[in-house]
Design a protein around this motif. Structure first.
Motif, mmCIF file in Angstrom:
data_model
loop_
_atom_site.group_PDB
_atom_site.id
_atom_site.type_symbol
_atom_site.label_atom_id
_atom_site.label_comp_id
_atom_site.label_asym_id
_atom_site.label_seq_id
_atom_site.Cartn_x
_atom_site.Cartn_y
_atom_site.Cartn_z
ATOM 1 N N MET A 131 96.873 67.267 31.395
ATOM 2 C CA MET A 131 97.623 66.054 31.723
ATOM 3 C C MET A 131 99.128 66.251 31.543
ATOM 4 N N TYR A 132 99.493 66.924 30.442
ATOM 5 C CA TYR A 132 100.920 67.139 30.182
ATOM 6 C C TYR A 132 101.516 68.161 31.147
ATOM 7 N N ILE A 133 100.715 69.137 31.573
ATOM 8 C CA ILE A 133 101.183 70.103 32.577
ATOM 9 C C ILE A 133 101.413 69.395 33.904
ATOM 10 N N GLU A 134 100.488 68.513 34.277
ATOM 11 C CA GLU A 134 100.626 67.736 35.506
ATOM 12 C C GLU A 134 101.864 66.841 35.448
ATOM 13 N N ALA A 135 102.127 66.279 34.262
ATOM 14 C CA ALA A 135 103.268 65.378 34.099
ATOM 15 C C ALA A 135 104.592 66.092 34.378
ATOM 16 N N LYS A 136 104.671 67.368 34.045
ATOM 17 C CA LYS A 136 105.909 68.123 34.259
ATOM 18 C C LYS A 136 106.305 68.176 35.728
ATOM 19 N N THR A 137 105.321 68.124 36.603
ATOM 20 C CA THR A 137 105.610 68.265 38.031
ATOM 21 C C THR A 137 105.706 66.915 38.745
ATOM 22 N N GLN A 138 105.210 65.837 38.110
ATOM 23 C CA GLN A 138 105.139 64.566 38.820
ATOM 24 C C GLN A 138 106.048 63.474 38.250
ATOM 25 N N LEU A 139 106.443 63.584 36.981
ATOM 26 C CA LEU A 139 107.324 62.586 36.393
ATOM 27 C C LEU A 139 108.776 63.010 36.602
ATOM 28 N N GLN A 140 109.644 62.050 36.903
ATOM 29 C CA GLN A 140 111.032 62.394 37.201
ATOM 30 C C GLN A 140 112.042 61.607 36.375
ATOM 31 N N THR A 141 111.824 60.312 36.227
ATOM 32 C CA THR A 141 112.837 59.453 35.606
ATOM 33 C C THR A 141 112.454 59.080 34.178
ATOM 34 N N LEU A 142 113.431 58.542 33.493
ATOM 35 C CA LEU A 142 113.163 58.036 32.143
ATOM 36 C C LEU A 142 112.122 56.922 32.203
ATOM 37 N N ILE A 188 107.635 66.169 22.635
ATOM 38 C CA ILE A 188 107.631 65.260 21.490
ATOM 39 C C ILE A 188 106.597 64.148 21.682
ATOM 40 N N ILE A 189 106.392 63.706 22.922
ATOM 41 C CA ILE A 189 105.331 62.731 23.200
ATOM 42 C C ILE A 189 103.965 63.320 22.873
ATOM 43 N N GLN A 190 103.758 64.563 23.277
ATOM 44 C CA GLN A 190 102.486 65.233 23.030
ATOM 45 C C GLN A 190 102.216 65.385 21.538
ATOM 46 N N ARG A 191 103.224 65.791 20.774
ATOM 47 C CA ARG A 191 103.035 65.960 19.323
ATOM 48 C C ARG A 191 102.717 64.630 18.655
ATOM 49 N N ARG A 192 103.423 63.569 19.078
ATOM 50 C CA ARG A 192 103.166 62.249 18.479
ATOM 51 C C ARG A 192 101.744 61.791 18.786
ATOM 52 N N ALA A 193 101.299 61.975 20.023
ATOM 53 C CA ALA A 193 99.994 61.467 20.436
ATOM 54 C C ALA A 193 98.841 62.295 19.886
ATOM 55 N N ILE A 194 98.984 63.605 19.901
ATOM 56 C CA ILE A 194 97.859 64.472 19.536
ATOM 57 C C ILE A 194 97.816 64.751 18.039
ATOM 58 N N GLU A 195 98.954 65.071 17.438
ATOM 59 C CA GLU A 195 98.980 65.407 16.012
ATOM 60 C C GLU A 195 99.153 64.188 15.117
ATOM 61 N N LYS A 196 99.490 63.047 15.711
ATOM 62 C CA LYS A 196 99.693 61.798 14.976
ATOM 63 C C LYS A 196 100.742 61.940 13.876
ATOM 64 N N THR A 200 114.591 70.943 31.721
ATOM 65 C CA THR A 200 114.609 71.162 30.269
ATOM 66 C C THR A 200 114.426 69.851 29.515
ATOM 67 N N GLU A 201 115.120 68.809 29.947
ATOM 68 C CA GLU A 201 114.988 67.512 29.291
ATOM 69 C C GLU A 201 113.559 66.983 29.399
ATOM 70 N N LEU A 202 112.975 67.135 30.562
ATOM 71 C CA LEU A 202 111.600 66.680 30.782
ATOM 72 C C LEU A 202 110.636 67.396 29.828
#
Length: 298
Positions: free
Chosen positions: A1-12, A75-83, A67-69
Motif C-alpha cells: 500500500m505504501y509503495i503504491e502511495a508513492k506513485t499515486q499521491l501528489q499533494t499534501l 513517518i506515517i508508516q511508522r506511526r501506523a504500524i509500530e504505534k 523526497t518529501e513524499l
C-alpha cells in the motif's frame, strides 16, 4: 500500500487523507498530544515538511517532491504500524506555548500541572515573588521545571529523577531554554538525595498507573519508560511516599502539588483525615491535589 502511495499521491491534501485512513485502520490511540487521527496526521505532515504547525490550509494543494513524499510516507508508516507516539517520531512535545525535546528515555509530557503553572498557581500561591525555592520531583524531560522557572522568576529550582537517562533529556531542555543558572538537575529516588533541603513549593507528576491499568495500556504507551508510569499494585506507591516525606522538605508555609491520574477516590479513602484541595484543570478537579505543610499526614 505504501509503495503504491508513492506513485499515486501528489499533494499534501492527498497525504492527509491517506494518513487519516491508515491511522483509523490501525486503531491508533491518541493520548500524547493530539485528539484525533486528523489532528495527528496534520501535525506529522506539517512537522516533516518544516511548515508552520498552525497553517495547514494554504498548503493543502501543494505538490510534494519525491523526497518529501518519501519522508512523509515513512513517518506515517511508522506511526501506523509500530504505534510509536508522534512525539517520539518528531522529538517534539508541546505544553501550551512551550516546545520540549523528547525521546523514549522519558514519557511524553502531558501534565495538568502545566496548565496551573501558566497562572502561577493562582489563587493558591498568593504572592509568586515569595517563592524562592522550588522542587520538581520526578522531572522526566524537565518540562515542568522549565515552566516553574518561567512562572516564578525569583525561584531557585531543583529538578530530580531516579533515571539518569531521563536527566540527560532534561539537561537538553534546560539548556535549550538557557536555564542552567536557575535549574539544578539531580538524580534522586524521590526525596532520597535531598536531605537538608527545604522548598517553598514542591510539584510532582510521579508514576501513578496501577498494575491492572498497566496491563491494559494501548500499544503507544509501551514505548514509554515503564518506571515513569507504574506505581505498584494500586498506582499510589509513589504518592504515599511523597505524602509521608514531603513535610520534611517544605518550609513552614510551603505548598505541595501532586498529580495522581484517576486515583482520587482511592487516595481520599486511604487518607481520610487529610484535607486535600483538588485543583481545577481543563478536564475537572480529580487529578491534581494541593496540601500545605501543616496539612500533610503525620
Amino acid at each position: 500500500m505504501y509503495i503504491e502511495a508513492k506513485t499515486q499521491l501528489q499533494t499534501l491534501r492527498d497525504l492527509l487523507r491517506f494518513a487519516v485512513s491508515r491511522f483509523n485502520e490501525a486503531s491508533l490511540y491518541f493520548g500524547h498530544g493530539s485528539a484525533s487521527a486528523y489532528d495527528e496526521a496534520a501535525y506529522l505532515i506539517l512537522h516533516t515538511l518544516h511548515l508552520p504547525l498552525d497553517r495547514l490550509e494554504p498548503f493543502l494543494d501543494a505538490c510534494l517532491t519525491t523526497t518529501e513524499l518519501e519522508q512523509v510516507l515513512h513517518i506515517i508508516q511508522r506511526r501506523a504500524i509500530e504505534k510509536i507516539p508522534a512525539a517520539y517520531l518528531t522529538h517534539e512535545a508541546w505544553l501550551g506555548d512551550f516546545s520540549f525535546y523528547v525521546d523514549e528515555r522519558v514519557i511524553v509530557p502531558r501534565s495538568f500541572i502545566a496548565e496551573l503553572l501558566r497562572e502561577q498557581l493562582a489563587p493558591w500561591i498568593e504572592n509568586p515573588d515569595e517563592i524562592h525555592s522550588a522542587l520538581d520531583l520526578c522531572t522526566g524531560s524537565g518540562c515542568l521545571a522549565v515552566l516553574l522557572a518561567h512562572a516564578f522568576g525569583d525561584a531557585a529550582i531543583d529538578a530530580t529523577d531516579i533515571s539518569p537517562e531521563a536527566l540527560q533529556v532534561a539537561q537538553k531542555n534546560v539548556t535549550d531554554y538557557n536555564l542552567e543558572h536557575r535549574i539544578n538537575l539531580m538524580q534522586s529516588d524521590l526525596f532520597a538525595g535531598l536531605e537538608g533541603r527545604r522548598y517553598d513549593l514542591i510539584i510532582s507528576n510521579p508514576p501513578y498507573v496501577s498494575a491492572e491499568s498497566m496491563a491494559a495500556l494501548p500499544g503507544e504507551y509501551r514505548h514509554e519508560p515503564r518506571n515513569a508510569l507504574a506505581s505498584g499494585e494500586d498506582g499510589l506507591e509513589a504518592t504515599r511516599a511523597i505524602l509521608r516525606e514531603a513535610a520534611d522538605y517544605l518550609t513552614d508555609q510551603g505548598v505541595l502539588i501532586v498529580e495522581i491520574g484517576h486515583n482520587r477516590d482511592a487516595l481520599e479513602q486511604e487518607f481520610r483525615q487529610t484535607p486535600f484541595t483538588w485543583l481545577e484543570t481543563s478536564t475537572g478537579d480529580e487529578f491534581v491535589f494541593m496540601l500545605k505543610r501543616d496539612q500533610l499526614p503525620h
